[in-house]
Design a protein around this motif. Sequence first.
Motif, short mmCIF file in Angstrom:
data_model
loop_
_atom_site.label_atom_id
_atom_site.label_comp_id
_atom_site.label_asym_id
_atom_site.label_seq_id
_atom_site.Cartn_x
_atom_site.Cartn_y
_atom_site.Cartn_z
N PRO A 23 0.46 -0.81 0.11
CA PRO A 23 -0.28 0.18 -0.35
C PRO A 23 0.79 1.88 -0.11
CG PRO A 23 0.62 -0.91 2.14
CD PRO A 23 0.90 -2.31 1.56
N GLN A 24 0.34 2.74 -0.60
CA GLN A 24 1.09 3.37 -0.86
C GLN A 24 0.15 4.55 0.15
OE1 GLN A 24 3.92 3.86 -2.28
NE2 GLN A 24 3.85 1.60 -2.48
N ILE A 25 1.25 6.17 0.29
CA ILE A 25 0.62 6.61 0.85
C ILE A 25 -0.51 7.60 0.14
CG2 ILE A 25 2.68 7.14 3.11
CD1 ILE A 25 3.07 9.81 0.70
N ASP A 26 -1.80 8.16 0.37
CA ASP A 26 -2.07 9.21 -0.53
C ASP A 26 -2.88 8.35 -0.86
OD1 ASP A 26 -3.34 11.59 -0.82
OD2 ASP A 26 -1.82 12.18 -2.28
N THR A 246 3.78 -2.88 12.61
CA THR A 246 3.89 -3.23 11.42
C THR A 246 4.88 -1.63 10.57
OG1 THR A 246 2.30 -2.97 9.48
CG2 THR A 246 1.63 -2.38 11.09
N LEU A 247 5.57 -2.05 10.15
CA LEU A 247 6.74 -1.16 9.75
C LEU A 247 5.57 -0.22 8.71
CD1 LEU A 247 10.04 -2.57 9.30
CD2 LEU A 247 9.23 -1.27 11.19
N TYR A 248 5.35 -0.89 7.75
CA TYR A 248 4.45 -0.57 6.38
C TYR A 248 2.93 0.13 6.80
CZ TYR A 248 5.37 -2.89 2.28
OH TYR A 248 6.42 -3.11 0.61
N GLY A 249 3.16 -0.20 7.87
CA GLY A 249 1.30 0.63 8.66
C GLY A 249 2.19 1.76 8.83
N GLN A 250 2.93 2.15 9.61
CA GLN A 250 3.72 3.36 10.34
C GLN A 250 4.18 4.00 9.19
OE1 GLN A 250 7.51 2.14 13.25
NE2 GLN A 250 6.05 -0.08 13.01
N SER A 251 4.93 3.47 7.73
CA SER A 251 5.29 3.93 6.83
C SER A 251 4.53 5.58 6.39
CB SER A 251 6.16 3.39 5.70
OG SER A 251 6.25 4.40 4.49
N LEU A 284 11.88 -1.35 3.76
CA LEU A 284 10.99 -2.15 3.41
C LEU A 284 11.36 -2.83 1.88
CD1 LEU A 284 7.73 -0.98 4.64
CD2 LEU A 284 8.57 -3.48 5.73
N ASN A 285 12.16 -2.45 1.09
CA ASN A 285 12.28 -2.18 0.25
C ASN A 285 11.79 -1.97 -1.06
OD1 ASN A 285 15.55 -3.02 0.70
ND2 ASN A 285 14.71 -5.04 0.79
N ASP A 286 10.83 -1.09 -0.81
CA ASP A 286 9.36 -0.45 -1.28
C ASP A 286 9.54 0.25 -2.78
OD1 ASP A 286 7.28 0.25 -2.47
OD2 ASP A 286 6.18 0.93 -0.56
N SER A 287 10.46 0.48 -3.57
CA SER A 287 10.87 1.06 -4.35
C SER A 287 10.12 2.31 -5.07
CB SER A 287 11.25 0.67 -5.86
OG SER A 287 12.70 -0.57 -5.54
N VAL A 291 10.86 6.42 -4.45
CA VAL A 291 10.92 7.46 -4.96
C VAL A 291 10.66 8.46 -5.23
CG1 VAL A 291 10.17 7.84 -8.00
CG2 VAL A 291 11.89 5.78 -7.09
N ASN A 292 8.96 8.53 -4.95
CA ASN A 292 7.92 8.98 -4.28
C ASN A 292 8.14 10.06 -3.11
OD1 ASN A 292 5.64 10.59 -5.02
ND2 ASN A 292 4.46 9.50 -2.90
N ALA A 293 9.32 9.16 -2.86
CA ALA A 293 9.17 9.94 -0.87
C ALA A 293 10.40 10.61 -1.17
CB ALA A 293 9.85 9.10 0.10
N TRP A 294 11.32 10.45 -2.30
CA TRP A 294 12.37 11.61 -3.05
C TRP A 294 11.63 12.43 -3.22
CZ3 TRP A 294 17.15 11.89 -0.66
CH2 TRP A 294 17.46 10.63 -0.24
#
Length: 374
Positions: A23-26, A246-251, A284-287, A291-294
């Motif tokens: 899952p992704q933000i926004d 959960t790291l994904y949840g925190q992210s 999490l190796n979520d590329s 990219v979105n974060a950068w």
Amino acid sequence: MSSSDEKGTIVGETTTQLADVRPQIDAPVRVLIPFNLNAPTRVTRLVRDQYISQNAFSPQAYASMRTVLQTKLVPNLPDPPPLARTTDQVAQLQTSIQDFTVLAFSSRRAGKRDVEASAYVSIGVLLDNQETYDKAIESYKKYYEICREMHDIVGEGVASNCIGVNYMLLASPPSDAGIIAGCKEGTRSLVESAIEYHQQHLVAADNGGKFVANTNLGLCYGMIGDITSAAKKHQDALRIAIKMQTLYGQSIAVGNLGMLALVKKDFTTARTCFQQHLQLSQTLNDSEAEVNAWTLLSKLSMNEGKLSESLENLEQARRVAAREGFLSELKRVLCLIGMTRAEMGFSEKADQLVASELQHVMNGTMDKNNDMSF
């Protein structure tokens, strides 16, 4: 997100699973349809690179741009050739929907409410796969009513999530712009309906479901401009994610909080959130998220007037996109790099002109004072 955050299950004491492995933000968060319902497989969510390709570099996108040119700039441009359309998959989906509709009616007559529920949720998923969200809502509502009659709390929560997410997607269709920025005008009533069902999901859910419901509620409040309520819901989601480890949840939670801070122009908070989101994405190796974060950090730096820093962040995004083969994402990042370099060159030229003008004014003042001394 499982215990290793890799299988779409939220960690901790919960039965909630996510429909999206990463899952992704926004973006709205869907829960997985219970396996015992034997629902059809959902179409995999497009990643940002695919959305960018579809909206900017696909034949449809070029045809759309050509239409703009034709109507506004060059009235006599020939029409583009018609796009090829495949009807086999559409026909197959329509047949499946008809089959499940017949199954639902026959099961209702036979008193097999569980089979009827399975049929209606299957119709909803098939309609979702066609992005016919309004019709899918009708099927999910029938599934919801059956769950209420059967006192199926888990089913009520799943149905509420499906309905709420679809209302959100009607207000803000899927794109790379994000759920908040992509929200269409005049859709407040749709978002309010989404809020109603996500609140019902929050009441019926376990810990994992409460994380999902709070995340979706935070996005909904952000869509209607209620930033305070949105922030509270994302903070609640973050607390649950930390508790469940959960790291994904925190992210997701910190990334969504960063988006709200960016809207409020609270750049300090936005930077803290985006940096944490970046670190978690890398862990999490979520590329896609990296990219979105950068890119978001670059946008933040641009808003702060830090052009060199903005360019550095875009270069980082470019490296990740190139490494992972995100070609459309890479094209967009390269465009942003070019625009940022142009802005830097303009700023330098403007500074030189201002300095030259100031020097000219100072020289004129000195000459005038010298004249007056005589």
